[in-house]
Structure formats: C-alpha cells, structure tokens
Design a protein around this motif. Structure first.
Motif, mmCIF file in Angstrom:
data_model
loop_
_atom_site.group_PDB
_atom_site.id
_atom_site.type_symbol
_atom_site.label_atom_id
_atom_site.label_comp_id
_atom_site.label_asym_id
_atom_site.label_seq_id
_atom_site.Cartn_x
_atom_site.Cartn_y
_atom_site.Cartn_z
ATOM 1 N N LEU A 165 0.829 -1.206 0.000
ATOM 2 C CA LEU A 165 0.000 0.000 0.000
ATOM 3 C C LEU A 165 0.863 1.256 0.000
ATOM 4 O O LEU A 165 0.558 2.245 -0.670
ATOM 5 N N ASP A 166 1.969 1.199 0.740
ATOM 6 C CA ASP A 166 2.894 2.334 0.780
ATOM 7 C C ASP A 166 3.490 2.579 -0.609
ATOM 8 O O ASP A 166 3.592 3.719 -1.079
ATOM 9 N N VAL A 200 0.912 4.256 -2.716
ATOM 10 C CA VAL A 200 0.732 5.670 -2.358
ATOM 11 C C VAL A 200 1.907 6.503 -2.873
ATOM 12 O O VAL A 200 1.731 7.597 -3.406
ATOM 13 N N ARG A 201 3.119 5.952 -2.757
ATOM 14 C CA ARG A 201 4.293 6.689 -3.224
ATOM 15 C C ARG A 201 4.242 6.920 -4.735
ATOM 16 O O ARG A 201 4.458 8.023 -5.229
ATOM 17 N N ALA A 240 1.486 10.005 -4.789
ATOM 18 C CA ALA A 240 2.455 11.104 -4.682
ATOM 19 C C ALA A 240 3.140 11.365 -6.028
ATOM 20 O O ALA A 240 3.283 12.520 -6.449
ATOM 21 N N LEU A 269 -9.416 3.519 -4.126
ATOM 22 C CA LEU A 269 -9.103 4.785 -3.445
ATOM 23 C C LEU A 269 -8.372 5.727 -4.393
ATOM 24 O O LEU A 269 -8.723 6.902 -4.526
ATOM 25 N N GLY A 292 -0.801 5.611 9.923
ATOM 26 C CA GLY A 292 0.200 5.572 8.860
ATOM 27 C C GLY A 292 1.062 4.316 8.877
ATOM 28 O O GLY A 292 1.755 4.021 7.909
ATOM 29 N N ILE A 310 4.545 15.985 -0.372
ATOM 30 C CA ILE A 310 3.324 15.347 -0.903
ATOM 31 C C ILE A 310 3.217 13.920 -0.363
ATOM 32 O O ILE A 310 2.175 13.489 0.137
ATOM 33 N N TYR A 311 4.331 13.208 -0.464
ATOM 34 C CA TYR A 311 4.348 11.791 -0.058
ATOM 35 C C TYR A 311 4.057 11.651 1.436
ATOM 36 O O TYR A 311 3.249 10.805 1.851
ATOM 37 N N LEU A 319 0.421 12.212 2.139
ATOM 38 C CA LEU A 319 -0.423 11.111 1.661
ATOM 39 C C LEU A 319 -0.208 9.836 2.471
ATOM 40 O O LEU A 319 -1.113 8.991 2.553
ATOM 41 N N LYS A 320 0.960 9.692 3.049
ATOM 42 C CA LYS A 320 1.171 8.507 3.908
ATOM 43 C C LYS A 320 0.207 8.538 5.093
ATOM 44 O O LYS A 320 -0.308 7.517 5.525
ATOM 45 N N GLN A 323 -3.757 8.815 3.212
ATOM 46 C CA GLN A 323 -4.210 7.747 2.325
ATOM 47 C C GLN A 323 -3.772 6.377 2.834
ATOM 48 O O GLN A 323 -4.597 5.508 3.076
ATOM 49 N N LEU A 324 -2.456 6.213 3.006
ATOM 50 C CA LEU A 324 -1.964 4.928 3.512
ATOM 51 C C LEU A 324 -2.551 4.651 4.893
ATOM 52 O O LEU A 324 -3.052 3.551 5.169
ATOM 53 N N LEU A 375 -5.248 5.815 6.265
ATOM 54 C CA LEU A 375 -6.684 5.531 6.180
ATOM 55 C C LEU A 375 -6.926 4.070 5.796
ATOM 56 O O LEU A 375 -7.726 3.369 6.427
#
Lengths: 265, 263
Positions: free
Chosen positions: A113-114, A117-118, A122, A177, B71, B112-113, B116-117, B120-121, B123
């Motif tokens: 998941l990380d 997201v990265r 991002a 998502l 997170g 940004i990352y 979002l961690k 988003q992550l 969550l």
C-alpha cells in the motif's frame, strides 16, 4: 475549418507516461497517428523501444525517456528534458501506475500500500503539478489522467465467479481509493488550471480483454456491460484524441467512462 | 418499533478519529446526544482532551481517548487490539482525518508523499483493521467525513475576497484526498457488506463559523437553501448514517450542502 481538423495534433508536443502497453499503448498510437511529436516515458526502456519502433513504422515521431515514477529526480528530469528540447508540452497523458504486491484484497499489507501511495498518488500529483507549471507558463495545455471504471463504482464480485484466485483480490484497498481520488482531483485541478487555459480531464476505462483473459471472466463481465463485451485495443484511441485535441476545447474537469456502459447499469 | 427509535444510538459504541478537526465537535456531540458511548482516537492528545473537556462542559461524556498515529500497520493493529480490549465492540467508526492537508499548490515530492502517507496509507490501514473487527462482529457502520470538494471542483469566484482561504482550499491534494472517499466507500462496502457492516461518506458544506464572510456570501449565493451548514446539519447526518435508520444504505456519499452540488 473542417471539423475533422479539430482532432489533428500536427505540431503538438505530447508526453505520455506508461504509454508502451495496454491502454497506454492505445493512447500512444492515437497521439502519433494524429500527428503529435511523442515523448514516451517508461521505466522499462527495452519494452518502450519495441513500442517506439512500432509507432515509428506508422510514421510517428517518438522519443523515449527513462522515467521512474517513485523518484522525484527522475520525474523532474523527464519534464525538464521535454521542455528543454521543445519549449512546451501541449498534451500530457499519465497512464502509468504500479500494482502493489504483498497481501491480497482486503488483506493488502503496508509495504504494498505504501508503494502504491508513493508511486500512484504522490508520484502522480508531483509529475502532474510539474507539467501543470509548464502549461501555466505557456497558458495552454491538455492534461489527461487515467482513472478507471473501478474509480466510479464498487467491485462486482460475481464477475470473478469460477475464478477464486481473481475473487480473492476483489476487495483491494488502493486501486479504488486512488482512482476515486483521480476523478475528484480532475475537477479540483480543472478549477485551479482553468484560468490559465489548461484543461484537465480523465478517462475511466473498463476491463481490457487480452489473450490471457479467462473465458469465464469475459462471459461474466460482458453481461455487466451495455455493449456486451470487454474493451479492445482500439476503444481508448478516440477518447484520448478527443481530450487531447481542440475538439474538446470547452471540456474540462470531466471523467469519461470508456467502459461499454459498465457503470450505467 | 417506532421509527424514531431507529435513530437511537443507545447501547452503541462509537470511535472518532481526529475529532479535533472541523466537524468533529458537532459529530461527537451528535453521537452523544443520540445515546452512543463515544471514544476518540488520534495523534493530537492535547487537542482531543481539550475537545473532550468542552463537550463535558456541554453535558456530554467522552468515554476514552486512544493515542493513535495513523500511517503504520503496526499502529493500526495496536489500535484494533486496544479497541477490542477497552471498547469491546465497535458499532460506529467515524474517520475525520482528511483535514490535515497540504496548503497551496506547489510542493516538493517529499511533502506530498509524507502527507499522503498519513491521509491515504493510514486511512487504508485503519479501515482494514477496524473493518476486520466489524466483519468478525457481523455489524458496524463506518463513516468517512469529507466535504463538497469530493463532488465538485471549487469555484474560483467564491474566493475573490478571501485569498487566505484560496491558499488553504486550492491545495494540491485537497480534492485528491477528499474525493478518494467517494469510490473507496463503494469498494469497502463490498467487503463489509458480506459481513453485514456498512460504509458511507458524508460531503459537508462549510460550517458558518469556519469561513470568512466574503466566502460565505459567495457560497450561499450558489446554494439552493441560501445558508451554510449548521451544527444541527452535521449532527443529524452522522446520526442517520450511524444508526439503524440507514440500515439499507451502504457505499454512498451523502451531500449535506444545502444543494450546493445540486446545481
């Protein structure tokens, strides 16, 4: 001007990420067929070379850029290279993403998941922001994001009937998502960039059939569409070209399903 | 059963993540007023304690505060463990964590990352582990708090007299995070639905006291009901989705915006 000329990309500079395979390849073909000079950014240069060869055989003007969406320096380098060579980016198609590993469906694990997201979140925002900054400077441009039918509706688990290995992954977290985020961000970014003459839209494709797609899945999924079939290699081309060209000059903030009517029933 | 009884949350246990952000106080008060046993979790212990004290002064009791840094999977597992031990059951989970976003449009990748961690992550990991509790129980209602940016782009004309609010709202990842819920609730509703649990989102309009006057006038002009949201609007929507009154509703985003997104 003849209406068909509105779809021409002659003299335009296009940058695509993830343009070497699947839907991205269809988008690349559409862009070069319409006359754009195409910069094909990919993490897999060898595979991109094959795609570029194919595009050049069609008469396309294509350059390959090695690009890694998880690496901000690589993203910056990609944008700088095109701007340095051409002075502008008229069309940006971001069709690249990674599929996270580690854990399946609801049980996807942190590492996967990380990574999603990265790269998918991002990386997506960072590269689109950098291209957007250039488009603000030139006061024009068309950004085309790749969402998904699965960013518009939840999953139909019965599509996987007969394929328990596919059903196990049905309720994954990151894809819905991320694709939902892209659809909403398209409206958000269109508000931000609109005053600069920059348009932002998204294509939301449905399932793409390949020679590896199981027959039972094709049968199940097709029943869920109004056109009774999965997408083929060509279905994306017209929609990409419409959004990239002046034919859609008054369209922004839109997410277009290209899904055979999947989300309409 | 009288239909009004369907709205009661008596005997139900609710957990709110990041209640100290906008809408959190009204959500907590609404759940308390409907009879729920309300708990807080989040990073800002001081902020949560201050809110609990304010609610106490207003006659509402917060049953517990759980420190939770969203997170990391290990943290989500720990939260899940604490919830099982301390709360016993989890009837209602309200995620109010989407208000800690970037400010302004241009940012470096790292900023940004990192954001979002958390948004988003974090969550996804929280939903995964608390969802497993609800799946095991065979009931539960998850509610993600968002705002109208989930459904429409912001209107630049609303910000002509409020440059500071423009900077806050036209954040690079605002629409991205707020809008990510819309289809995530549909997706999560699939898994949770197989276990008789539900997942929905609320897209609120701004609260009157939280926006500058110049923005208020512009927003109201564009709405059908000609006003901003009130505390009562916030409370009523969350109680509806938390309660059995919405037992057959899952996977939706409910606009509570005076009709702003209806035109």
């Amino acid at each position: 001007m003849n209406t068909l000329d509105l779809f021409s990309l002659k003299g335009k500079i296009a940058l695509i990420t993830g343009g070497r395979a699947m839907y991205g390849k269809g988008a690349s073909i559409a862009l070069v067929d319409a006359g754009a000079r195409l910069y094909l950014a990919s993490h897999s240069v060898d595979s991109a070379k094959d795609t570029a060869l194919e595009l050049r055989e069609r008469g396309g003007m294509v350059d390959i850029i090695e690009f890694h969406q998880e690496d901000p320096q690589s993203i910056q380098k990609m944008v700088d290279l095109v701007v340095k060579k051409e002075g502008r980016i008229d069309v940006f198609v971001n069709a690249s993403r990674v599929i996270p590993r580690n854990g399946v469906g609801w049980f996807q694990e942190e590492s996967g998941l990380d990574w999603s997201v990265r790269v998918n979140s991002a990386g997506f925002l960072y590269m689109t922001m950098l291209v957007g900054e250039q488009m603000i400077r030139q006061k024009s441009g068309s950004i085309i994001n790749f969402g998904s039918m699965m960013g518009l509706v939840g999953v139909e688990k019965h599509n996987y009937d007969g394929h328990p290995e596919m059903a196990a992954g049905a309720y994954s977290h990151d894809y819905a998502l991320n694709k939902s985020a892209i659809t909403a961000w398209t409206r958000h970014a269109a508000s931000y960039y609109g005053k600069y003459g920059v348009r932002v839209n998204t294509l939301c494709p449905g399932g793409l059939a390949s020679d590896r797609t199981p027959e039972r899945f094709i049968e199940n999924y097709s029943k869920h569409t109004q056109l009774g079939r999965l997408a083929n290699d060509s279905d994306i081309k017209g929609a990409v070209l419409f959004l990239a060209s002046e034919a859609s000059a008054y369209i922004t903030g839109l997410s277009i399903p290209v899904d055979g009517g999947y989300v309409s029933i | 059963m009288n239909i009004l009884d369907c709205f009661s949350l008596t005997g139900k246990k609710a957990l709110i993540y990041s209640p100290q952000y906008i809408y959190g106080e009204e959500i907590a008060a609404g759940l308390c007023e409907a009879g729920a046993e309300v708990w807080f979790c989040g990073e800002d212990k001081d902020g949560m304690e201050a809110l609990a004290a304010r609610l106490h002064d207003a006659g509402h009791q917060i049953h517990g505060i759980i420190t939770y840094h969203q997170g990391k999977e290990s943290n989500a597992e720990e939260l899940s463990h604490v919830v099982r031990i301390k709360m016993g059951t989890l009837d209602i989970y309200v995620d109010n964590g989407s208000n800690s976003l970037l400010k302004g449009w241009v940012h470096g990748f790292a900023a940004i990352y990192e954001n979002l961690k958390r948004t988003q992550l974090g969550l996804m990991l929280t939903v995964k582990h608390l969802g497993l509790i609800m799946a095991a129980q065979g009931f539960g209602s998850m509610i993600f708090v968002s705002d109208y940016a989930a459904l429409v782009g912001f209107d630049r004309q609303n910000y002509i007299n409020t440059p500071e609010k423009f900077e806050q709202d036209f954040s690079l990842n605002y629409g991205f995070v707020k809008g990510s819920y819309v289809n995530y609730v549909r997706q999560a509703a699939g898994y949770l639905g197989e276990h008789n649990a539900r997942c929905n989102c609320i897209a609120y309009a701004p609260l009157a006291e939280n926006v500058p006057e110049g923005f208020s006038k512009a927003f109201i002009r564009h709405s059908h009901l000609k006003r901003l949201a009130t505390a009562r609007d916030i409370k009523a929507a969350v109680v509806f989705l938390a309660s059995d009154a919405s037992a057959y509703i899952t996977g939706i985003t409910l606009p509570v915006d005076g009709g702003y997104t209806a035109k």
